[in-house]
Design a protein around this motif. Structure first.
Motif, PDB file in Angstrom:
ATOM      1  N   MET A   1      40.640  29.866  23.369  1.00  0.00           N
ATOM      2  CA  MET A   1      40.759  28.745  24.292  1.00  0.00           C
ATOM      3  C   MET A   1      40.381  29.147  25.709  1.00  0.00           C
ATOM      4  SD  MET A   1      44.040  26.431  24.891  1.00  0.00           S
ATOM      5  CE  MET A   1      44.059  25.789  23.252  1.00  0.00           C
ATOM      6  N   GLU A   2      40.789  30.363  26.108  1.00  0.00           N
ATOM      7  CA  GLU A   2      40.447  30.803  27.455  1.00  0.00           C
ATOM      8  C   GLU A   2      38.944  30.938  27.612  1.00  0.00           C
ATOM      9  OE1 GLU A   2      41.825  34.615  28.547  1.00  0.00           O
ATOM     10  OE2 GLU A   2      41.894  34.131  30.663  1.00  0.00           O
ATOM     11  N   GLU A   3      38.295  31.479  26.556  1.00  0.00           N
ATOM     12  CA  GLU A   3      36.839  31.578  26.589  1.00  0.00           C
ATOM     13  C   GLU A   3      36.211  30.214  26.819  1.00  0.00           C
ATOM     14  OE1 GLU A   3      34.865  34.415  25.727  1.00  0.00           O
ATOM     15  OE2 GLU A   3      36.715  35.550  26.092  1.00  0.00           O
ATOM     16  N   ARG A   4      36.716  29.230  26.040  1.00  0.00           N
ATOM     17  CA  ARG A   4      36.118  27.900  26.123  1.00  0.00           C
ATOM     18  C   ARG A   4      36.345  27.267  27.482  1.00  0.00           C
ATOM     19  NH1 ARG A   4      34.640  24.865  21.399  1.00  0.00           N
ATOM     20  NH2 ARG A   4      34.745  26.207  19.574  1.00  0.00           N
ATOM     21  N   VAL A   5      37.570  27.410  28.025  1.00  0.00           N
ATOM     22  CA  VAL A   5      37.835  26.813  29.335  1.00  0.00           C
ATOM     23  C   VAL A   5      36.996  27.500  30.405  1.00  0.00           C
ATOM     24  CG1 VAL A   5      39.605  26.395  31.064  1.00  0.00           C
ATOM     25  CG2 VAL A   5      40.118  26.053  28.696  1.00  0.00           C
ATOM     26  N   GLY A   6      36.865  28.824  30.296  1.00  0.00           N
ATOM     27  CA  GLY A   6      36.032  29.543  31.239  1.00  0.00           C
ATOM     28  C   GLY A   6      34.586  29.101  31.161  1.00  0.00           C
ATOM     29  N   HIS A   7      34.138  28.788  29.930  1.00  0.00           N
ATOM     30  CA  HIS A   7      32.776  28.307  29.764  1.00  0.00           C
ATOM     31  C   HIS A   7      32.612  26.928  30.388  1.00  0.00           C
ATOM     32  CE1 HIS A   7      28.939  27.542  27.909  1.00  0.00           C
ATOM     33  NE2 HIS A   7      29.415  26.446  27.381  1.00  0.00           N
ATOM     34  N   VAL A   8      33.645  26.067  30.234  1.00  0.00           N
ATOM     35  CA  VAL A   8      33.539  24.703  30.759  1.00  0.00           C
ATOM     36  C   VAL A   8      33.403  24.732  32.269  1.00  0.00           C
ATOM     37  CG1 VAL A   8      34.884  22.614  31.155  1.00  0.00           C
ATOM     38  CG2 VAL A   8      34.717  23.541  28.890  1.00  0.00           C
ATOM     39  N   PHE A   9      34.232  25.526  32.939  1.00  0.00           N
ATOM     40  CA  PHE A   9      34.196  25.520  34.393  1.00  0.00           C
ATOM     41  C   PHE A   9      33.350  26.641  34.971  1.00  0.00           C
ATOM     42  CE2 PHE A   9      37.825  22.979  33.349  1.00  0.00           C
ATOM     43  CZ  PHE A   9      37.570  21.884  34.134  1.00  0.00           C
ATOM     44  N   MET A  10      32.473  27.232  34.154  1.00  0.00           N
ATOM     45  CA  MET A  10      31.471  28.202  34.607  1.00  0.00           C
ATOM     46  C   MET A  10      32.108  29.363  35.366  1.00  0.00           C
ATOM     47  SD  MET A  10      28.154  26.249  35.000  1.00  0.00           S
ATOM     48  CE  MET A  10      27.856  24.883  35.957  1.00  0.00           C
TER      49      MET A  10
END
Lengths: 163, 121, 152, 88
Positions: free
Chosen positions: A149-158
């Protein structure tokens, strides 16, 4: 720029709520939108100008929502199973766990915290100095944190692109 | 009763029934869990999904007598309630637990160690 | 003295939601004659949004958006609007708050005059209720001495 | 469908009744506050269903949106008050 975008958002919302299209109600809508913008223009968008990055973030955030919904349904089935299980006290093992996060921006911290609250067996209690305090209902679900999930959130907000 | 109405009714019934099932599970968990940290798990999660599912069902049923402008607006309003609750529900949960933690209440545990580091070394 | 919640989640979510709550309050005031709600309810929602500012940020921030002076002006402005709508009817020869007579000075028929008169009453009530609710809340959270609370 | 909505509303009211157990006998104050929140969400859905039963959907939507907003603000203000008191 942010005045125009927030005015458009507010006015669309006003039309949806109002459902009356005569001149009187529409002009009331314009007056109300201007009032709200004059009181709290810096609340919805904090930066005054938009960059290309913001559009990408919005698109990626919309793509993030279906995955989040899937996780929420899994979480609810998990909690419902625990709640309806006859030997519930043997299954749960609650703890507060503390882990460090890589995220730095406000929006990504908040999105990650609310996603944690909504997904399997975990609730964010506190964010302090880059540490998350998370209450987990058993140790098996806590094993996934911070994880995908952290990976994905980090990807969303660049978060990964600007170092 | 056209076939479309029957399908719409079945979808609405399934959505609302699942919503109410999650409400019921949340309530049972709310009664059974040992301390309020765990009770918050039951209420915070199950109520959010229950509201979203029920609002989806109700918003679909609001369209049942034709796609007029008023019906679509009502349906969008109901979806706005779901979006609002989707943002606000986790925040309210978090705020209550945060205030409890800040007043120094530690959760019920089996081994007495309340806070552990993660990932374990 | 009320202390701010040093909490990034509540701050961010309130930042996103407060404008929509204010817009909803204005909507309830503006559609008070056609749907549930009206001046009192809309004013309470507007006041609740200011309470949310105080809870999520802190007192000086709320004062910066909506100062004490503005609050006093608004609380009397609402009563002013209400009373002058009523007296205007009285001056034109009808009873107090008998809006139909307003068609003499407005370019509309008596039915629409009644409509607009009712709307201006709603606006007056809404403004007053919002201002009074905000002052009540500020008095409660600061123990009745919020002028001193601002200085520290 | 009206009978279905009525039945669902009755089930939700029964769940509210169960939640009141925690509001009355809850060991801590936080339990009672959570119970208020849970009753709030169920009331939200009951209000929407009542809108179908009375055929006044446009009216009840406003009421339940207002209920959602006030329930959220109430939880935040309760949380703030109890962290300041420091006692439970």
């Amino acid at each position: 720029m942010r005045y125009i975008v927030s005015f458009i958002i507010f006015f669309l919302l006003w039309v949806i709520w109002s459902g009356k299209f005569d001149f009187f109600h529409l002009s009331l809508g314009v007056i109300s939108c201007i009032l709200v913008i004059s009181i709290s223009h810096d609340l919805l968008f904090q930066r005054s100008n938009f960059q290309k990055k913001d559009i990408t973030e919005t698109v990626r955030f919309i793509k993030y929502i279906p995955w989040l919904l899937y996780q929420i349904i899994l979480a609810n089935i998990h909690v419902a199973k625990l709640a309806l299980h006859p030997r519930m006290n043997d299954l749960i093992d609650p703890h507060i766990i503390r882990f460090k996060t890589k995220l730095r921006k406000d929006m990504s911290l908040v999105t990650f915290a609310n996603s944690i609250t909504l997904t399997p067996g975990t609730i964010t209690i506190l964010i302090r100095d880059g540490y998350y305090f998370v209450h987990a209902i058993d140790m098996k679900v806590a094993g996934d944190l911070p994880g995908e999930m952290e990976e994905r959130v980090g990807h969303v907000f660049m978060e990964d692109s600007d170092g | 009763m056209s076939i479309l109405t029957v399908v719409l009714n079945i979808v609405v019934i399934v959505l609302i029934s699942f919503g109410v099932f999650f409400f019921a599970a949340g309530t049972v968990g709310f009664l059974r869990f040992p301390d309020f940290y765990s009770r918050m798990h039951a209420t915070g999660k199950c109520d959010t999904l229950g509201v979203v599912l029920s609002c989806a069902g109700i918003a679909l049923y609001a369209l049942h007598d034709g796609l007029s402008l008023g019906n679509i607006l009502v349906s969008l309003k109901i979806m706005f309630i779901a979006v609002f609750w989707f943002l606000g529900g986790p925040t309210a949960t978090h705020a209550l637990l945060n205030s409890a933690f800040n007043s120094g209440i530690l959760p019920w545990t089996k081994d007495g160690k309340a806070i552990i580091e993660w990932p374990p070394k | 003295m009320i202390t701010p919640l040093e909490n990034i989640i509540i701050k961010t979510i309130c930042r996103l939601l407060i404008p929509f709550i204010q817009l909803f309050g204005l909507y309830v005031i503006a559609h008070g004659h056609g749907s549930p709600g009206g001046g009192f309810q809309g004013g309470c929602i507007l006041a609740a949004s200011f309470m949310l500012v105080v809870v999520a940020f802190d007192l000086p921030e709320a004062k910066r958006r909506f100062s004490e002076k503005m609050n006093n002006i608004f609380s009397s402005l609402g009563v002013f609007i209400y009373a002058w709508t009523g007296w205007m009817c009285l001056l034109l020869g009808a009873n107090f708050l008998d809006y139909g007579i307003l068609s003499k000075i407005l370019p509309v028929n008596p039915v629409m005059a009644r409509y607009y008169g009712m709307f201006s009453i709603e606006v007056g009530v809404g403004i007053t209720v919002m201002a009074i609710m905000v002052s009540l809340f500020l008095d409660l959270v600061t123990g009745g001495k919020h002028e001193e609370a601002l200085d520290e | 469908m009206d009978n279905f909505f009525l039945a669902i509303a009755l089930v939700l009211s029964f769940l509210v009744l169960i939640c009141l157990y925690r509001a009355v006998f809850g060991p801590t104050v936080i339990d009672r506050i959570i119970s208020v929140g849970v009753v709030g969400t169920k009331t939200l859905i009951v209000l929407l269903l009542m809108g179908f039963i009375y055929k006044r959907m446009d009216m009840f939507v406003d009421i339940s949106l207002l209920y959602a907003i006030l329930s959220f603000i109430g939880a935040l203000i309760f949380a703030k008050y109890f962290v300041r008191k420091g006692v439970l």
